[in-house]
Design a protein around this motif. Structure first.
Motif, short mmCIF file in Angstrom:
data_model
loop_
_atom_site.label_atom_id
_atom_site.label_comp_id
_atom_site.label_asym_id
_atom_site.label_seq_id
_atom_site.Cartn_x
_atom_site.Cartn_y
_atom_site.Cartn_z
N LEU A 62 58.46 52.54 33.84
CA LEU A 62 57.76 53.57 33.08
C LEU A 62 58.70 54.25 32.10
N GLY A 63 59.93 54.54 32.55
CA GLY A 63 60.90 55.18 31.66
C GLY A 63 61.22 54.32 30.45
N GLU A 64 61.34 53.00 30.67
CA GLU A 64 61.62 52.09 29.56
C GLU A 64 60.47 52.08 28.55
N ARG A 65 59.24 52.09 29.05
CA ARG A 65 58.09 52.09 28.13
C ARG A 65 57.99 53.41 27.37
N LEU A 66 58.27 54.51 28.06
CA LEU A 66 58.24 55.80 27.37
C LEU A 66 59.30 55.86 26.29
N GLY A 67 60.49 55.32 26.60
CA GLY A 67 61.57 55.33 25.62
C GLY A 67 61.28 54.46 24.43
N TYR A 68 60.63 53.32 24.65
CA TYR A 68 60.38 52.37 23.57
C TYR A 68 59.16 52.77 22.72
N TYR A 69 58.07 53.16 23.39
CA TYR A 69 56.83 53.43 22.66
C TYR A 69 56.60 54.90 22.35
N GLY A 70 57.32 55.80 23.03
CA GLY A 70 57.07 57.21 22.84
C GLY A 70 56.01 57.72 23.82
N VAL A 71 55.90 59.05 23.92
CA VAL A 71 54.98 59.69 24.86
C VAL A 71 53.73 60.14 24.11
N VAL A 72 52.58 59.71 24.59
CA VAL A 72 51.32 60.10 23.95
C VAL A 72 50.55 61.11 24.79
N LEU A 73 50.70 61.06 26.11
CA LEU A 73 50.05 62.02 27.01
C LEU A 73 51.10 62.61 27.94
N ARG A 74 51.03 63.93 28.12
CA ARG A 74 52.00 64.63 28.97
C ARG A 74 51.29 65.32 30.13
N PRO A 75 52.03 65.70 31.18
CA PRO A 75 51.40 66.37 32.31
C PRO A 75 50.59 67.59 31.87
N GLY A 76 49.34 67.64 32.33
CA GLY A 76 48.45 68.73 31.95
C GLY A 76 47.53 68.39 30.80
N ASP A 77 47.81 67.29 30.07
CA ASP A 77 46.93 66.89 28.97
C ASP A 77 45.59 66.37 29.51
N GLN A 78 44.53 66.73 28.80
CA GLN A 78 43.21 66.21 29.13
C GLN A 78 42.93 64.99 28.27
N ALA A 79 42.25 64.00 28.86
CA ALA A 79 41.93 62.78 28.11
C ALA A 79 40.63 62.20 28.64
N PRO A 80 39.75 61.74 27.76
CA PRO A 80 38.51 61.12 28.22
C PRO A 80 38.76 59.69 28.70
N VAL A 81 38.00 59.28 29.70
CA VAL A 81 38.01 57.88 30.12
C VAL A 81 37.11 57.12 29.15
N THR A 82 37.70 56.27 28.33
CA THR A 82 36.93 55.58 27.29
C THR A 82 36.49 54.18 27.70
N ARG A 83 37.17 53.61 28.70
CA ARG A 83 36.72 52.29 29.16
C ARG A 83 37.31 51.98 30.53
#
Length: 299
Positions: A62-83
């Protein structure tokens, strides 16, 4: 023979069962909003969870993916289930678009064609090899060297232009990825177990990483919240706590804490903060300043 026939029948029905359960999961989850409890990468690779493993989340991966792609959602963020998508050994829970990199995602780009040898350069190479007159050969070689230098300069220029174009494309992709969400991939060694092909099964598998507000709201309130029905709904009542509040919001509800400790967990800064209200002791856990857990007990 009866066993073989039953096995064949079961296997032949498996795709239908998967499809039926996918439909049920989609009807239950899609369109609802969840609250994430961990950082998620801006990519369709998302976060892999292995519910059958003693350690379901590979923190290093997970750390490698966060480092390579960047962070799009952080703890506490709300997000809809789209699929919701079910495969033989995988359940995808896509949030806010499912992450950059799905079919059709493209930031465009500029293609700089490579510089190739001209026909004159190729002809000169042949003539230099076949020419027997030393003076004539030197003349041809000088002309060939000039043409090669021109081509090499053009190649260097084209490479710089392509590097600039590629960098611009990566930056555009990053900007676009920030609006495409992420996903959880529930991965299994063989087939998805029937127990996980239910809304309750999916929520159990994601319990450590996602909050489901519609379920939280149905949970019985802590004893401290039920003691005084007249205090129900007050901002200073411990029962009004909920996951997703900031440290400042909790301080306003509960007042000054009696103790606070802090330690890192991967890329997260985790704080354990203890408050007291009357006969209650409220222990809270924050991840990057967002409330992710709390416990109310008697002193």
């Amino acid at each position: 023979m009866r066993y073989v026939a039953a096995l064949v029948l079961t296997l032949s029905c498996a795709p239908t069962l998967l499809a039926q359960n996918e439909d049920a999961l989609r009807q239950y989850f899609e369109g609802r909003t969840v609250v994430v409890r961990i950082e998620m990468p801006a990519s369709s690779k998302g976060v892999d969870i292995h519910p059958e493993s003693p350690q379901p989340l590979d923190a290093k991966e997970l750390g490698e993916r966060l480092g390579y792609y960047g962070v799009v959602l952080r703890p506490g963020d709300q997000a809809p289930v789209t699929r919701i998508k079910v495969k033989d050994d995988l359940i995808e829970v896509q949030l806010a678009g499912g992450g950059w990199g799905t079919f059709g995602d493209s930031a465009g780009g500029t293609y700089i064609p490579p510089v190739t040898k001209s026909n004159r350069e190729k002809d000169l190479e042949k003539q230099v090899k076949s020419e027997t007159d030393p003076e004539r050969r030197r003349q041809l070689q000088r002309e060939l060297d000039d043409i090669r230098r021109d081509r090499e300069r053009e190649e260097a220029r084209s490479k710089v232009l392509q590097d600039i174009a590629d960098k611009d494309k990566r930056e555009r992709e990053h900007d676009l990825a920030m609006g495409k969400g992420s996903r959880f991939n529930l991965r299994f060694a063989n087939r998805v177990p029937p127990a996980t092909l239910t809304p309750q099964g999916v929520m159990r598998a994601l319990d450590e990483y996602v909050d489901f507000p519609w379920v939280e709201s149905r949970r019985p309130r802590p004893e401290a919240d039920r003691r005084d029905s007249g205090a129900r709904g007050r901002d200073d009542d411990p029962g009004s706590l909920r996951k997703g509040l900031t440290r400042g919001e909790v301080d306003r509800i509960l007042g000054k804490p009696v103790s606070a400790t802090e330690h890192p967990e991967g890329t997260l800064k985790v704080s354990t903060v203890v408050y007291t209200r009357g006969d209650d002791r409220i222990e809270t856990v924050f991840a990057d300043g967002v409330l992710v857990k709390y416990t109310i007990s008697s002193k």
